[in-house]
Design a protein around this motif. Sequence first.
Motif: not given
Length: 323
Positions: A249, A252, A291, A294, A306, A310-311, A313-314
């Motif tokens: 995270w 963010w 990931g 979420h 989001q 999140t995708d 970041r994953l």
Amino acid sequence: MISPERLTAAVRERLPLVGPLVPVERSGAWSRAFTASALVDGTEAPVVVRVGSHLDDFAKDALASGWECPQLPVPPAYAIFPVDDEFAMVTGRRYGVFLEDLDASAWGRALPHVFDAVDALRAVPLVAAAPADVDTGGLDLPFDPAIVGVTRPWREWLTDLQDDPSARGGGWAPRLAGSPTGDHSFHAGLEFLHGLVDGVEPPRSFVHSDLLHGNVLAAADGSRIEAIFDWGCLFAGDYLYDIAWLDFWAPWHPGLAAHDVPALARQRFAGSDPQAGLFDVRLRACAVHIGLCHLAYFAFVDNPAQIAATDRRLAQYDGRAGS
């Protein structure tokens, strides 16, 4: 929904309130929170009253209250009791700045204290029982070890990510599939995770698994941690999950993103981790799981922006954008 008047009356049956209940602006996803003053052992003290439908969350809070120590400042739990068709919990109130709101310099001072808290959790025996001084109002708290994953192999716990429409947060799969991002990366990431953790069984300890998002209070300059609360996501797993949480995270939160959390954690725990040689693999597995969970959660709450964030970041963990 329980009215403030009904809740006030129910709390007063357990603790003498001093003044009214005041709603908290930043409540949790699964409960509503109020602040008040009450007489605790004859002394006026600030308290937090939370109301929600999930008794197991409050049971975990009560469990964690018994672990309080300088490195792990968990507010005391005073009472858990039913109110109509929901449950309420009263805990001590603490003050400070939310961890995620710290600037970069304060985060630099706070991270060693966060690592100390994680280390203190590693030392807690994997036993689930509420402290005797918590008034449970006659409730039978759900302390089956299965609720925190003690009885399940780590690989099985990490990769059991099926949608159960009858469970809390269930029904996310069709929403994720129908989102602009789709569900291809979820299934690809889950397959990647299966291979990544094959044969990996780290030492298990309690994991908070939500050390951001309004659950940790710190001194404004980051010089100490004031409180760690909302233990509803508690489970028994790899302590690196709490480190991966911060790392995942970080984009963010600019203050946190200024620090190399994995490098600092590797240095901090290298001497005490019997599987330090698998540090990177274990951390990556935890981050991929975060990931995936979420993607499901943001689909459940219908937040396409989001899901997409999140995708992205994953992808930094599951091989789509390198390691």
